[in-house]
Design a protein around this motif. Structure first.
Motif, PDB file in Angstrom:
ATOM      1  N   GLY A 167      67.713 -97.554 150.139  1.00 38.63           N
ATOM      2  CA  GLY A 167      68.819 -96.646 150.417  1.00 38.63           C
ATOM      3  C   GLY A 167      70.093 -97.332 150.891  1.00 38.63           C
ATOM      4  O   GLY A 167      70.958 -96.694 151.480  1.00 38.63           O
ATOM      5  N   LYS A 168      70.211 -98.620 150.637  1.00 42.23           N
ATOM      6  CA  LYS A 168      71.393 -99.366 151.072  1.00 42.23           C
ATOM      7  C   LYS A 168      72.442 -99.375 149.965  1.00 42.23           C
ATOM      8  O   LYS A 168      72.103 -99.422 148.788  1.00 42.23           O
ATOM      9  N   PRO A 169      73.730 -99.351 150.318  1.00 44.55           N
ATOM     10  CA  PRO A 169      74.760 -99.477 149.277  1.00 44.55           C
ATOM     11  C   PRO A 169      74.748-100.894 148.701  1.00 44.55           C
ATOM     12  O   PRO A 169      74.522-101.866 149.426  1.00 44.55           O
ATOM     13  N   VAL A 170      74.974-100.982 147.402  1.00 39.21           N
ATOM     14  CA  VAL A 170      75.023-102.269 146.710  1.00 39.21           C
ATOM     15  C   VAL A 170      76.268-102.290 145.835  1.00 39.21           C
ATOM     16  O   VAL A 170      76.471-101.388 145.021  1.00 39.21           O
ATOM     17  N   VAL A 171      77.090-103.310 146.033  1.00 42.45           N
ATOM     18  CA  VAL A 171      78.265-103.514 145.196  1.00 42.45           C
ATOM     19  C   VAL A 171      78.046-104.811 144.436  1.00 42.45           C
ATOM     20  O   VAL A 171      77.725-105.844 145.027  1.00 42.45           O
ATOM     21  N   GLY A 172      78.198-104.734 143.121  1.00 47.57           N
ATOM     22  CA  GLY A 172      78.066-105.920 142.297  1.00 47.57           C
ATOM     23  C   GLY A 172      79.423-106.392 141.825  1.00 47.57           C
ATOM     24  O   GLY A 172      80.361-105.606 141.733  1.00 47.57           O
ATOM     25  N   TYR A 173      79.520-107.689 141.540  1.00 44.27           N
ATOM     26  CA  TYR A 173      80.756-108.218 140.973  1.00 44.27           C
ATOM     27  C   TYR A 173      80.420-109.223 139.876  1.00 44.27           C
ATOM     28  O   TYR A 173      79.402-109.894 139.922  1.00 44.27           O
ATOM     29  N   LEU A 174      81.275-109.230 138.847  1.00 44.41           N
ATOM     30  CA  LEU A 174      81.146-110.187 137.770  1.00 44.41           C
ATOM     31  C   LEU A 174      82.525-110.536 137.254  1.00 44.41           C
ATOM     32  O   LEU A 174      83.425-109.692 137.274  1.00 44.41           O
ATOM     33  N   PRO A 175      82.716-111.781 136.821  1.00 46.01           N
ATOM     34  CA  PRO A 175      84.065-112.235 136.494  1.00 46.01           C
ATOM     35  C   PRO A 175      84.571-111.852 135.110  1.00 46.01           C
ATOM     36  O   PRO A 175      85.765-111.900 134.874  1.00 46.01           O
ATOM     37  N   ARG A 176      83.700-111.480 134.199  1.00 47.72           N
ATOM     38  CA  ARG A 176      84.147-111.219 132.827  1.00 47.72           C
ATOM     39  C   ARG A 176      84.224-109.731 132.560  1.00 47.72           C
ATOM     40  O   ARG A 176      83.242-109.012 132.682  1.00 47.72           O
ATOM     41  N   ALA A 177      85.413-109.300 132.172  1.00 48.88           N
ATOM     42  CA  ALA A 177      85.609-107.895 131.826  1.00 48.88           C
ATOM     43  C   ALA A 177      85.007-107.627 130.454  1.00 48.88           C
ATOM     44  O   ALA A 177      84.694-108.536 129.705  1.00 48.88           O
ATOM     45  N   GLY A 178      84.864-106.368 130.154  1.00 48.54           N
ATOM     46  CA  GLY A 178      84.351-105.948 128.858  1.00 48.54           C
ATOM     47  C   GLY A 178      82.952-105.386 128.961  1.00 48.54           C
ATOM     48  O   GLY A 178      82.257-105.574 129.960  1.00 48.54           O
ATOM     49  N   SER A 179      82.551-104.682 127.926  1.00 52.28           N
ATOM     50  CA  SER A 179      81.210-104.110 127.886  1.00 52.28           C
ATOM     51  C   SER A 179      80.194-105.223 127.657  1.00 52.28           C
ATOM     52  O   SER A 179      80.548-106.341 127.265  1.00 52.28           O
ATOM     53  N   LEU A 180      78.939-104.912 127.873  1.00 53.61           N
ATOM     54  CA  LEU A 180      77.874-105.870 127.609  1.00 53.61           C
ATOM     55  C   LEU A 180      77.942-106.347 126.163  1.00 53.61           C
ATOM     56  O   LEU A 180      77.846-107.542 125.886  1.00 53.61           O
TER      57      LEU A 180
END
Length: 180
Positions: A102-115
Motif C-alpha cells: 500500500g505504499k506510493p511508488v513513483v517510477g522514472y525513466l530517461p527515454r520518452a515514448g511508448s514501449l
C-alpha cells in the motif's frame, strides 16, 4: 504510512544503480539529494545483511531489501531500460512489493515514448524476433507496471535529474514531506 509527523519520510531507492562499479558513490549522491528535499533515502546496499545469520548471501540481500522497503514510506524506482528494453526485474519486484504493502511508488525513466517506440529496431510491425507481440498501448512501460505506479516521470532526465523529478512528484503523497 509509517512516517511520524516529526520524522522525515523514508524513501526506498530502487533501481539497477546497485550494479554499477561506483554503486556506493551513486547511493551517497542519491541519499544526499533525498536529504536536500527533506527525505531519508534508503539505498539497497545499506541493508543489514547480518540479521539473517549464515543464510546464503543472495537470501540475506533479499531479506535486507524487503526490510528496508517495509520500513519505507514510499519507493522511487529507476525504471530505465536494463539489459534490454524493459526495467530491471529486481526493481520491478521491489516496486510491486511496495505496491502490495500500500505504499506510493513513483517510477522514472530517461527515454520518452511508448514501449513500442522505445523498442524501435527490435521489432517488425509490433512483433519481436521471437514472434511475440510488443504491446502498443502508448504507455512507456508494460501496462501492468504503468497502471500500478502512483506516477511515471519520463525523460529526458537521467540519473540524479530523473531521481529529483520523481522525488518531487512523490512529495504530494508523503505526509511530513518538506515543501518544495
Amino acid at each position: 504510512m509509517s512516517c511520524a509527523p516529526d520524522l522525515k519520510p523514508r524513501v526506498y531507492l530502487a533501481g539497477p544503480d546497485v550494479f554499477y562499479p561506483d554503486a556506493r558513490e551513486r547511493g551517497r549522491q542519491m541519499q544526499a539529494l533525498c536529504a536536500e528535499l527533506g527525505l531519508v533515502g534508503l539505498y539497497p546496499l545499506d541493508g543489514d545483511l547480518s540479521a539473517q545469520g549464515d543464510a546464503p548471501l543472495s537470501l540475506r540481500i533479499y531479506q535486507a531489501n524487503r526490510q528496508l522497503i517495509q520500513s519505507a514510506d514510499a519507493v522511487v524506482a529507476n525504471l530505465r531500460d536494463f539489459r534490454g528494453c524493459e526495467p530491471d526485474s529486481g526493481t520491478v519486484w521491489e516496486a510491486s512489493f511496495a505496491l502490495a504493502l500500500g505504499k506510493p511508488v513513483v517510477g522514472y525513466l530517461p527515454r520518452a515514448g511508448s514501449l513500442l517506440e522505445r523498442m524501435a529496431g527490435q521489432h517488425q510491425h509490433g512483433v519481436d524476433a521471437e514472434g511475440c507481440t510488443v504491446e502498443d498501448f502508448g504507455l512507456p512501460l508494460n501496462l501492468m507496471l504503468a497502471h500500478s505506479l502512483s506516477a511515471v516521470v519520463v525523460g529526458p532526465e537521467t540519473g540524479l535529474q530523473g531521481l529529483r523529478a520523481a522525488l518531487e512528484r512523490l512529495r504530494g503523497w508523503l505526509p511530513g514531506a518538506a515543501p518544495p
